[in-house]
Design a protein around this motif. Structure first.
Motif, PDB file in Angstrom:
ATOM      1  N   MET A 424       0.857  -1.426  -0.055  1.00 56.88           N
ATOM      2  CA  MET A 424       0.104  -0.015  -0.010  1.00 56.88           C
ATOM      3  C   MET A 424       0.876   1.363   0.021  1.00 56.88           C
ATOM      4  N   LYS A 425       2.060   1.144   0.847  1.00 57.86           N
ATOM      5  CA  LYS A 425       3.023   2.580   0.565  1.00 57.86           C
ATOM      6  C   LYS A 425       3.336   2.611  -0.959  1.00 57.86           C
ATOM      7  N   ASP A 426       3.747   1.326  -1.600  1.00 57.02           N
ATOM      8  CA  ASP A 426       4.319   1.763  -2.999  1.00 57.02           C
ATOM      9  C   ASP A 426       3.071   2.198  -3.812  1.00 57.02           C
ATOM     10  N   LEU A 427       1.754   1.691  -3.723  1.00 55.34           N
ATOM     11  CA  LEU A 427       0.613   2.133  -4.265  1.00 55.34           C
ATOM     12  C   LEU A 427       0.468   3.617  -4.345  1.00 55.34           C
ATOM     13  N   LEU A 428       0.434   4.154  -2.846  1.00 57.49           N
ATOM     14  CA  LEU A 428       0.351   5.451  -2.651  1.00 57.49           C
ATOM     15  C   LEU A 428       1.234   6.482  -3.152  1.00 57.49           C
ATOM     16  N   ARG A 429       2.730   5.802  -3.199  1.00 57.58           N
ATOM     17  CA  ARG A 429       3.607   6.763  -3.818  1.00 57.58           C
ATOM     18  C   ARG A 429       3.570   6.939  -5.383  1.00 57.58           C
ATOM     19  N   ALA A 430       3.042   5.737  -5.921  1.00 55.31           N
ATOM     20  CA  ALA A 430       2.895   5.634  -7.353  1.00 55.31           C
ATOM     21  C   ALA A 430       1.718   6.688  -7.873  1.00 55.31           C
ATOM     22  N   ALA A 469      -4.946   5.114  -5.548  1.00 59.39           N
ATOM     23  CA  ALA A 469      -3.885   4.115  -5.061  1.00 59.39           C
ATOM     24  C   ALA A 469      -4.325   2.838  -5.756  1.00 59.39           C
ATOM     25  N   THR A 470      -5.286   2.494  -5.247  1.00 58.68           N
ATOM     26  CA  THR A 470      -5.957   1.048  -5.891  1.00 58.68           C
ATOM     27  C   THR A 470      -6.543   1.013  -7.282  1.00 58.68           C
ATOM     28  N   ALA A 471      -6.788   2.155  -7.849  1.00 56.04           N
ATOM     29  CA  ALA A 471      -7.341   2.000  -9.296  1.00 56.04           C
ATOM     30  C   ALA A 471      -6.465   1.350 -10.320  1.00 56.04           C
ATOM     31  N   PRO A 472      -5.344   0.647 -10.210  1.00 61.53           N
ATOM     32  CA  PRO A 472      -4.665   0.025 -11.198  1.00 61.53           C
ATOM     33  C   PRO A 472      -5.145  -1.547 -10.970  1.00 61.53           C
ATOM     34  N   LEU A 473      -6.155  -1.800  -9.951  1.00 64.43           N
ATOM     35  CA  LEU A 473      -6.361  -3.073  -9.452  1.00 64.43           C
ATOM     36  C   LEU A 473      -7.841  -3.419  -9.874  1.00 64.43           C
TER      37      LEU A 473
END
Length: 481
Positions: A424-430, A469-473
Motif C-alpha cells: 500500500m505504501k508503494d501504491l500511494l507513492r505511485a 492508489a487502488t485504481a490499477p487493480l
C-alpha cells in the motif's frame, strides 16, 4: 434472620438482610470470618469489624434480593482470595502483615526488637500444637511447611530468607500490564530454563544475561535446536528489561538493571526483507480471493486479507476490530482504529500513531459486509480470532501466509500478509499521494510539530487517495457478498 413483611398476610425471611433501627432501609449484614481477620490489609473495609454492613438503598425485599446476591458473591470471592491468594498476592499480604509491626525489609535494623518478638510469637501461634511442642524443629526452614503461604512468606522475609525472584518479577509485571501475559511468561520461562532455577533477580549477573543471549541465538531454547533472529532476541530482552526495571523501581531494590543496553551479536544482519506485492501479484491475490468466494463463499480469513490489501492496516488492527469500529453506512465508509482491552493499537513512537480512521474501498466494504454476516451478532468483527481475552493475530497470520504462498502467481515469491502494508505504501507513492496523507492512512507519525495541529485530514480526502492508489487493480472486479 428477621421476618420481613410484604403484605398484611405475607412475610419472608431474607438471609443476610436486616432493617436498621429508625430507618425503613434494609442492610446487607454478614459476619467477617475469624480466619481472614489476620490477613486483612490496613484500611480494608472489613478490618476491625465483626460484621460487614452495607446499605441496600431499599426497603423492598424483592429489590434487595439481587443486591444481596451480588454482595454475597463479592465478599465470598474477596475472602477466598485472602485465603488462597496468587503468588503476588501472598507476597503482598505478607508485606502488609510485617508493616503492621513496623518491619521494613529494606531497613530491618530499624524495627523495634519488642515488635519483632511479638510478631514471632504471633507466627508461632499459627503453628499446629504438635509442631509448637516438637523441640526438634528449631530452624525457620523446618517451620515453613507447617505455615500458611502468607505466614510462611512473612517468616522468610523476617529471617532474611526471602528474595525477589524471577517469578515475583514476572507476576508483578503481568499484573501491571495484563496484555503482556503470554509473551512475558514465554520469555521468563526461557530465562529460568537457562539459569536452571527461579533465581533471586539480585543474583542475576551481566554474564548471565550475555550467556542467555548466546543460548537463544544458538537455538538451545528450542527442542529442534532452531535458532531465532536477532530481532526476536532483542524483543525478548526488551520485555525482560521492562519487567526488571519495574521490579527495581516499585520494590526499591537499589539495583542496576542487568538487561539495560545489552549487545546482541550480529543484530539486524539476519533480518529478512519484507517483500511488497507487485501490481500483478496483488491482482493474483484478489483473483484467488474471488475464486475462493465463488466456490466456497466468504470466510473470515478471506475477509481479513482483503481488508489488509485495500487499507494497508497492520494485521492486528484488522483482526482485533470490534463490530462497533466498522462504519459502513457513513457518508465515507471507514474503520475506526483504537485501543481495546483485547488489542492495543501499536504504541505511539518515532514512527507510529496510536489511533486513526481509515476509509474503505469497495472491495474492503464487500469483505466487511460479509464479515458482519459471518460474525452473527458478535461484538467482534472476527470472533474466530478475537475475544474479550485476546486477539489471536498470530494464528490468523500463520493461516493466511500459508494460503497466500500456495496461490497461483504468488508461489515462491516469499510474500506474507505484512507485505501488503508495504505494498500500500508503494501504491500511494505511485499515485503521487503526499507523504503526510500516506502517513495518516498507514498510521505513521509525520515529522514536525505542525503535524500534530488541527483535526487532521478530512476522511473524504483520504478516501480519494486510497481510490487513486487502488485504481490499477479495479479491472479485477470485487468479490460479491
Amino acid at each position: 434472620m428477621p421476618l420481613l413483611r410484604l403484605t398484611s398476610i405475607v412475610s419472608v425471611k431474607l438471609k443476610y438482610a436486616r432493617p436498621k433501627k429508625g430507618s425503613s432501609l434494609l442492610f446487607f449484614y454478614r459476619r467477617v470470618p475469624d480466619d481472614i481477620k489476620p490477613l486483612l490489609p490496613a484500611g480494608s473495609k472489613y478490618a476491625a469489624k465483626t460484621h460487614y454492613v452495607v446499605s441496600l438503598q431499599t426497603s423492598d425485599p424483592k429489590v434487595a434480593a439481587p443486591r444481596i446476591e451480588k454482595l454475597l458473591k463479592q465478599t465470598t470471592e474477596e475472602w477466598e482470595y485472602l485465603r488462597n491468594p496468587t503468588r503476588a498476592g501472598v507476597r503482598r499480604q505478607a508485606q502488609q502483615l510485617l508493616q503492621r509491626v513496623g518491619f521494613d525489609p529494606m531497613y530491618p535494623e530499624e524495627t523495634e526488637e519488642g515488635a519483632l518478638w511479638a510478631f514471632e510469637d504471633y507466627l508461632e501461634d499459627q503453628l499446629p500444637q504438635s509442631v509448637r511442642e516438637d523441640r526438634t524443629i528449631q530452624h525457620g526452614h523446618q517451620l515453613d511447611r507447617h505455615l500458611s503461604p502468607v505466614h510462611r512468606e512473612a517468616l522468610q522475609v523476617l529471617q532474611g530468607r526471602r528474595g525477589f525472584t524471577l517469578t515475583d518479577c514476572l507476576d508483578q509485571y503481568v499484573a501491571a500490564r495484563p496484555s503482556t501475559d503470554k509473551d512475558a511468561r514465554l520469555v521468563f520461562g526461557y530465562l529460568r530454563e537457562f539459569l536452571g532455577k527461579d533465581r533471586d533477580i539480585r543474583k542475576v549477573k551481566r554474564q548471565d544475561v550475555n550467556g542467555f543471549v548466546e543460548w537463544l541465538l544458538a537455538g538451545k531454547h528450542s527442542e529442534d535446536g532452531k535458532s531465532i533472529s536477532t530481532t526476536t532476541v532483542h524483543r525478548y530482552l526488551n520485555t525482560l528489561r521492562a519487567a526488571f526495571s519495574r521490579a527495581i523501581r516499585e520494590n526499591e531494590l537499589g539495583l542496576d538493571n542487568v538487561f539495560a543496553a545489552v549487545e546482541i551479536r550480529g543484530k539486524g544482519k539476519d533480518a529478512q526483507q519484507r517483500h511488497p506485492f507487485t501490481v500483478d501479484q496483488l491482482k493474483a491475490l484478489h483473483a484467488a480471493v474471488g475464486t475462493w468466494v465463488a466456490v466456497r463463499g466468504w470466510d473470515q480469513l478471506r475477509c481479513i486479507v482483503t481488508v489488509l490489501a485495500e487499507t494497508g492496516c497492520r494485521l492486528a488492527e484488522v483482526v482485533g476490530l470490534a463490530t462497533a469500529d466498522i462504519h459502513l453506512h457513513a457518508a465515507t465508509p471507514y474503520i475506526d482504529l483504537k485501543d481495546h482491552p483485547w488489542r492495543s493499537i501499536k504504541a505511539t513512537g518515532s514512527s507510529t500513531v496510536s489511533t486513526r480512521k481509515v476509509p474503505l474501498t469497495p472491495r474492503a466494504i464487500a469483505a466487511l459486509q460479509a464479515a458482519h454476516k459471518l460474525a452473527q451478532g458478535s461484538a467482534f468483527a472476527f470472533p474466530q480470532y478475537t475475544s474479550e481475552d485476546a486477539c489471536k493475530s498470530n494464528s490468523a497470520s500463520a493461516a493466511l501466509n500459508k494460503w497466500v504462498k500456495a496461490q497461483e502467481g504468488l508461489q515462491g515469491a516469499g510474500l506474507t500478509c505484512h507485505g501488503l502494508r508495504h505494498t500500500m505504501k508503494d501504491l500511494l507513492r505511485a499515485a503521487g499521494c503526499p507523504s503526510d496523507i500516506q502517513d495518516r492512512i498507514l498510521g505513521h507519525a509525520t515529522p514536525g510539530v505542525g503535524a500534530t495541529y488541527g483535526r487532521g485530514h478530512p476522511l473524504e480526502m483520504l478516501a480519494d487517495w486510497l481510490a487513486k492508489a487502488t485504481a490499477p487493480l479495479a479491472t479485477e472486479g470485487t468479490a460479491r457478498v
